[in-house]
Write a protein that holds these residues in place. Structure first.
Motif, short mmCIF file in Angstrom:
data_model
loop_
_atom_site.label_atom_id
_atom_site.label_comp_id
_atom_site.label_asym_id
_atom_site.label_seq_id
_atom_site.Cartn_x
_atom_site.Cartn_y
_atom_site.Cartn_z
N LEU A 60 7.94 -3.47 4.19
CA LEU A 60 7.44 -2.36 3.71
C LEU A 60 8.40 -1.81 2.46
CD1 LEU A 60 5.67 -0.39 6.73
CD2 LEU A 60 4.94 -2.26 5.23
N ALA A 61 9.77 -1.95 2.84
CA ALA A 61 10.84 -1.31 2.14
C ALA A 61 10.79 -2.06 0.74
CB ALA A 61 12.11 -1.21 2.72
N LYS A 62 10.61 -3.54 0.99
CA LYS A 62 10.68 -4.31 -0.34
C LYS A 62 9.52 -4.28 -1.14
CE LYS A 62 13.99 -7.75 1.57
NZ LYS A 62 13.97 -9.34 1.75
N LEU A 63 8.30 -4.13 -0.45
CA LEU A 63 7.10 -3.64 -1.30
C LEU A 63 6.98 -2.46 -1.75
CD1 LEU A 63 4.63 -5.87 0.65
CD2 LEU A 63 6.09 -6.53 -1.11
N GLU A 64 7.50 -1.28 -1.14
CA GLU A 64 7.51 0.05 -1.62
C GLU A 64 6.32 0.58 -1.45
OE1 GLU A 64 8.80 0.28 -5.96
OE2 GLU A 64 10.29 -0.89 -5.74
N ARG A 91 7.93 -11.60 -4.14
CA ARG A 91 8.60 -12.72 -4.38
C ARG A 91 10.24 -12.41 -3.76
NH1 ARG A 91 6.34 -13.97 -9.44
NH2 ARG A 91 7.80 -12.61 -10.65
N SER A 92 10.55 -11.30 -3.43
CA SER A 92 11.78 -10.83 -2.78
C SER A 92 11.59 -10.99 -1.39
CB SER A 92 12.07 -9.45 -3.12
OG SER A 92 11.05 -8.66 -2.54
N GLU A 108 2.64 -7.58 -12.32
CA GLU A 108 4.05 -8.20 -12.56
C GLU A 108 4.96 -7.61 -11.64
OE1 GLU A 108 4.75 -8.35 -16.45
OE2 GLU A 108 3.56 -10.14 -16.85
N GLY A 109 4.82 -6.20 -11.38
CA GLY A 109 5.91 -5.64 -10.46
C GLY A 109 5.51 -6.06 -9.16
N ARG A 110 4.39 -5.98 -8.74
CA ARG A 110 3.93 -6.43 -7.34
C ARG A 110 4.35 -7.83 -6.98
NH1 ARG A 110 -0.94 -3.53 -8.82
NH2 ARG A 110 -2.23 -5.46 -9.12
N MET A 141 -1.80 -4.95 -0.94
CA MET A 141 -1.00 -5.49 -2.03
C MET A 141 -1.03 -6.78 -2.18
SD MET A 141 3.10 -4.88 -3.21
CE MET A 141 2.94 -3.29 -3.35
N ALA A 142 -0.70 -7.49 -1.15
CA ALA A 142 -0.85 -8.95 -1.00
C ALA A 142 -2.25 -9.56 -1.54
CB ALA A 142 -0.23 -9.61 0.33
N HIS A 143 -3.15 -9.00 -0.96
CA HIS A 143 -4.70 -9.26 -1.22
C HIS A 143 -4.77 -9.04 -2.66
CE1 HIS A 143 -6.11 -11.00 2.52
NE2 HIS A 143 -5.89 -9.77 3.07
N SER A 144 -4.41 -8.15 -3.13
CA SER A 144 -4.93 -7.64 -4.53
C SER A 144 -4.15 -8.63 -5.77
CB SER A 144 -4.16 -6.21 -4.93
OG SER A 144 -2.83 -6.32 -5.01
N VAL A 145 -3.34 -9.57 -5.23
CA VAL A 145 -2.79 -10.47 -6.24
C VAL A 145 -2.93 -12.03 -5.75
CG1 VAL A 145 -0.95 -8.85 -7.09
CG2 VAL A 145 -0.42 -10.17 -5.27
N SER A 146 -4.04 -11.88 -4.78
CA SER A 146 -4.35 -13.31 -3.98
C SER A 146 -2.98 -13.95 -3.80
CB SER A 146 -4.84 -14.15 -5.25
OG SER A 146 -6.26 -13.33 -5.38
#
Length: 232
Positions: free
Chosen positions: A204-208, A163-164, A156-158, A218-223
């Motif tokens: 990178l900053a927004k995704l931490e 979404r940001s 959910e955090g990812r 990260m993007a692939h991990s949540v499809s």
């Protein structure tokens, strides 16, 4: 405690898309004296809800449920409806993901058993359920459910971080996922490389995360998929 029933009165249903494994369980349960059945592909069609509908129609007392059901999808989604119908669900799976096991337990499964375990262990669980006995240690159940809850919070955090992203940042991340470098993205978008680097830095900053590889991972991990079309 559940009252023990005569085995001949206990309908045990096997839901598994591997025919040989399902047939072996059905035979072993029948030899033990249970009213053993299995859901067959030719009986339940190919829609995602077909296997569940077929299972509920048979009104089983105990269900041995696989998680990876081929064209019937993820067996996890079947746990709660089966439990709500009054069935005792035992997940028998080839998956070794403890968080996935925890999700099944959270939805009401009595226990989860790996397919690599001996057949006698599966039969023993069925016997214990019929006798109204526990089939998983409470501490182990709580540990697995916590793993699932932790994984869900992380996902959910990812999702929130992804979404940001602005519309343009989504486009850039989608390009990165396709293996495009900054130079290619700049050329495709008709902007300077410096502009694209700034956009990547913002992503990178927004995704931490600290690298493009981590962002793509990260993007692939949540499809994840961009909400905008991206020209190749």
């Amino acid at each position: 405690m559940t009252q023990q029933m005569a085995r001949s009165e206990v309908r045990v249903l096997v839901v598994d898309d591997h025919a040989l494994f399902a047939e072996s369980l059905e035979l072993a349960l029948s030899v033990e004296g249970y009213d053993a059945r299995r859901v067959r592909d030719d009986e339940c069609g190919s829609s995602p809800t077909a296997a569940l509908t077929a299972a509920l129609r048979l009104r089983p007392r105990i269900v041995l449920l696989d998680l990876d059901l081929g064209h019937h999808g993820d067996g996890v989604r079947m746990v709660a409806p089966l439990v709500a119908s009054g069935a005792q669900v035992v997940v028998v799976t080839g998956s070794d993901d403890p968080a996935r096991w925890g999700e099944c337990l959270r939805h009401g499964a009595r226990t989860v058993i790996g397919k690599t375990r001996p057949l006698n262990e599966i039969l023993a669980v069925v016997r214990r359920i019929n006798q109204g006995l526990p089939v998983i240690d409470r501490a182990e159940r709580d540990r697995l459910v916590r793993l699932w809850a932790d994984q869900r919070r992380q996902r959910e955090g990812r999702d929130d971080r992804l979404r940001s992203l602005t519309r343009r940042e989504q486009e850039v991340l989608a390009h990165l996922m396709q293996g495009h470098c900054v130079r290619d993205i700049a050329r495709t978008s008709v902007v300077s490389e410096a502009t694209v680097r700034t956009q990547v830095k913002s992503i990178l900053a927004k995704l931490e995360v600290s690298s493009q590889v981590a962002a793509v991972g990260m993007a692939h991990s949540v499809s994840w998929r961009a909400e905008v079309s991206v020209a190749v």
